[in-house]
Design a protein around this motif. Structure first.
Motif, PDB file in Angstrom:
ATOM      1  N   GLU A 105     -34.134 -44.383  25.961  1.00  0.00           N
ATOM      2  CA  GLU A 105     -33.287 -44.592  27.147  1.00  0.00           C
ATOM      3  C   GLU A 105     -32.013 -45.338  26.739  1.00  0.00           C
ATOM      4  O   GLU A 105     -32.069 -46.254  25.922  1.00  0.00           O
ATOM      5  N   ARG A 125     -26.334 -46.096  29.467  1.00  0.00           N
ATOM      6  CA  ARG A 125     -25.676 -45.175  30.405  1.00  0.00           C
ATOM      7  C   ARG A 125     -26.653 -44.756  31.500  1.00  0.00           C
ATOM      8  O   ARG A 125     -26.300 -44.638  32.678  1.00  0.00           O
ATOM      9  N   GLU A 126     -27.929 -44.524  31.097  1.00  0.00           N
ATOM     10  CA  GLU A 126     -28.931 -44.140  32.107  1.00  0.00           C
ATOM     11  C   GLU A 126     -29.215 -45.282  33.079  1.00  0.00           C
ATOM     12  O   GLU A 126     -29.418 -45.058  34.267  1.00  0.00           O
ATOM     13  N   VAL A 127     -29.185 -46.518  32.548  1.00  0.00           N
ATOM     14  CA  VAL A 127     -29.374 -47.678  33.436  1.00  0.00           C
ATOM     15  C   VAL A 127     -28.220 -47.734  34.437  1.00  0.00           C
ATOM     16  O   VAL A 127     -28.412 -47.983  35.629  1.00  0.00           O
ATOM     17  N   CYS A 153     -26.455 -45.225  35.546  1.00  0.00           N
ATOM     18  CA  CYS A 153     -26.598 -44.147  36.536  1.00  0.00           C
ATOM     19  C   CYS A 153     -27.693 -44.490  37.552  1.00  0.00           C
ATOM     20  O   CYS A 153     -27.534 -44.231  38.750  1.00  0.00           O
ATOM     21  N   LYS A 154     -28.778 -45.106  37.064  1.00  0.00           N
ATOM     22  CA  LYS A 154     -29.865 -45.497  37.969  1.00  0.00           C
ATOM     23  C   LYS A 154     -29.355 -46.520  38.978  1.00  0.00           C
ATOM     24  O   LYS A 154     -29.596 -46.428  40.175  1.00  0.00           O
ATOM     25  N   LYS A 155     -28.606 -47.478  38.478  1.00  0.00           N
ATOM     26  CA  LYS A 155     -28.073 -48.537  39.349  1.00  0.00           C
ATOM     27  C   LYS A 155     -27.085 -47.942  40.371  1.00  0.00           C
ATOM     28  O   LYS A 155     -27.074 -48.338  41.534  1.00  0.00           O
ATOM     29  N   ARG A 192     -27.210 -44.955  41.588  1.00  0.00           N
ATOM     30  CA  ARG A 192     -28.005 -44.258  42.618  1.00  0.00           C
ATOM     31  C   ARG A 192     -28.539 -45.266  43.631  1.00  0.00           C
ATOM     32  O   ARG A 192     -28.484 -45.044  44.832  1.00  0.00           O
ATOM     33  N   GLU A 193     -29.030 -46.413  43.127  1.00  0.00           N
ATOM     34  CA  GLU A 193     -29.557 -47.442  44.037  1.00  0.00           C
ATOM     35  C   GLU A 193     -28.457 -47.953  44.970  1.00  0.00           C
ATOM     36  O   GLU A 193     -28.638 -48.039  46.182  1.00  0.00           O
ATOM     37  N   SER A 233     -25.733 -46.573  45.824  1.00  0.00           N
ATOM     38  CA  SER A 233     -25.094 -45.570  46.662  1.00  0.00           C
ATOM     39  C   SER A 233     -25.790 -45.388  48.001  1.00  0.00           C
ATOM     40  O   SER A 233     -25.263 -44.739  48.897  1.00  0.00           O
ATOM     41  N   ASP A 234     -26.991 -45.985  48.145  1.00  0.00           N
ATOM     42  CA  ASP A 234     -27.656 -45.951  49.452  1.00  0.00           C
ATOM     43  C   ASP A 234     -27.104 -47.022  50.386  1.00  0.00           C
ATOM     44  O   ASP A 234     -27.486 -47.104  51.543  1.00  0.00           O
TER      45      ASP A 234
END
Ligand code: PLP
Length: 423
Positions: free
Chosen positions: A28, A31-33, A35-37, A39-40, A42-43
């Motif tokens: 991992e 960059r994936e962290v 993107c995950k953050k 997504r979180e 963006s709610d």
């Protein structure tokens, strides 16, 4: 997340440092962290800027540096990123530290780093910080003038001095020589003045300018340092330390430039300071270590479309971080940074000339003077900027009331043991 230190300390511009490190899964990336953050976040409507620092990348940069320059001991220039986690990991890896001020000295000494692993490499130091260095056993100091020698003689007579040489660094992106460095023809005089004051000069240093674009500047500077060693020995100093400074490339993808530079340095050292002659060689890399450690994510908070003369459509994006935040140094870079767009857009969306503005009410607050080419985006969309670890949050302010980007730290399992040995 892996809790490693319950103590919170001061972060950029009055914020606090996070107390935990996100453990990356196998393979991992930071960059994936990011993107995950995203997504979180963006709610919600809270889409504040943030950075993710991958401490494993930092350990990798150290390995690359030591492999390419095995004779050179790095003294990390902490001015470029002085976050406690970065310093702790580097202390555990055994680097030395280049400090520019009393606060930086306090920070590394506070981590338990031995004073012998520190060089106070600001050629113009305040009297109080000289006294602090003397009291705390920090002996290696740089100088480039008679005036500095007079202060050192009075306030730190036991110092081990390193004479900083001027270099021709006009082709570097951030030149330093208009401010620092003694011309070669002044060096003998300075070495005599030091001797007459009873001070010990132990070596020579230089800095080719940050983001050096011409590896041959190292070759010339190393040859000039050899002359300084001859002069120093001629007037009675025991010269045994060569400090080749910083200036190595930082951003991802610049490995060939670094390899070329390292090749030039290895050859120059072999010619002018051959192994076995009792000279220790150190460097002060900053950007090289820190730049690729951090990835930043910023949000578009405003947008305008303008029609220019001739019908050209130009987009102005207003971001929630900018020149007075983590992008302060970017305005001086010759090539503007083009971010990665976090949005599903067809395979080849049309691109428009765009200006990326920061959030303050100052029109100068933009990421670069030049336009960048980006697709049509909307308020609320995210942009990712890689290689944001050097000279970014350390230079950020709270101008106009905008808080600095928050930072979280991540590390792969293979580096976990580093944290256990970190001070
Ligand atoms: N050493 C000194 C004395 C500096 O002034 C700097 C940067 O300004 C550095 C080292 C680090 O340079 P870089 O980040 O280019 O490696």
């Amino acid at each position: 997340a892996l809790p490693v230190d319950p103590q919170e300390s001061a972060g950029p511009a009055g914020s606090t440092w996070p107390t935990e490190i996100i453990q990356l899964g196998p393979g991992e990336s930071a960059r994936e962290v990011v993107c995950k953050k995203i997504r979180e976040l963006s709610d919600s409507h809270h889409r504040d800027p943030f950075m993710v620092a991958d401490l494993g990348v930092l350990a990798g940069r150290h390995q690359t540096f030591c492999q390419a320059l095995p004779r050179v001991l790095p003294f990390y220039a902490m001015k470029c990123n002085s976050s406690p986690w970065v310093l702790r990991v580097l202390a555990a890896l055994g680097t030395g530290f280049d400090c520019a001020s009393q606060v930086e000295l306090e920070q590394v000494l506070g981590l338990g780093v031995a004073p012998s692993r520190i060089i106070y490499a600001n050629p113009c130091k305040s009297i109080s910080s000289l006294q602090y260095a003397a009291c705390h056993g920090v002996q290696l100091l740089t100088f480039d003038s008679e005036e500095e020698l007079a202060k050192v003689a009075q306030h730190h007579p036991g110092a081990r001095l390193v004479l900083r040489l001027w270099t021709e660094d006009s082709s570097s992106i951030f030149p330093l020589s208009t401010k620092f460095g003694a011309r070669l023809d002044m060096c003998e005089h300075l070495l005599k003045v030091a001797r007459d004051l009873g001070l010990a000069v132990v070596g020579a240093s230089f800095h080719v300018g940050s983001s050096c674009q011409n590896a041959l500047v190292f070759e010339k500077a190393i040859a000039d340092c050899r002359r300084i060693f001859e002069m120093g020995r001629g007037v009675g100093h025991e010269m045994n330390l060569l400090d080749i400074g910083g200036g190595f490339p930082g951003a991802e993808g610049l490995e060939p430039v670094f390899e070329e530079m390292a090749g030039v340095i290895r050859a120059a050292l072999a010619r002018d300071f051959p192994e076995g002659t009792g000279v220790e060689v150190i460097a002060e890399p900053g950007r090289f270590y820190a730049a690729s450690v951090c990835t930043a994510a910023v949000n578009i908070v405003g947008k305008k479309a303008v029609l220019e003369a001739g019908g050209r459509r130009k987009l102005l994006y207003y971001l929630n971080d900018g020149h007075y935040g983590i992008f302060r140094a970017c305005i001086r870079e010759p090539v503007p940074r083009t971010p990665i767009v976090v949005k599903e857009l067809g395979s080849k969306p049309p691109l428009f000339p765009c200006i990326l503005y920061g959030p303050t009410c100052d029109a100068f607050d933009k990421l670069s003077k030049q336009e960048v080419q980006l697709p049509e985006l909307d308020v609320g969309d995210w942009l990712i900027f890689p290689s944001m670890g050097a000279y970014t949050w350390v230079m950020s302010s709270t101008f106009n009331g905008f808080l600095p980007a928050s930072i979280c730290y991540a590390m792969g399992p293979e580096f976990r043991s580093l944290l256990e040995t970190a001070p």
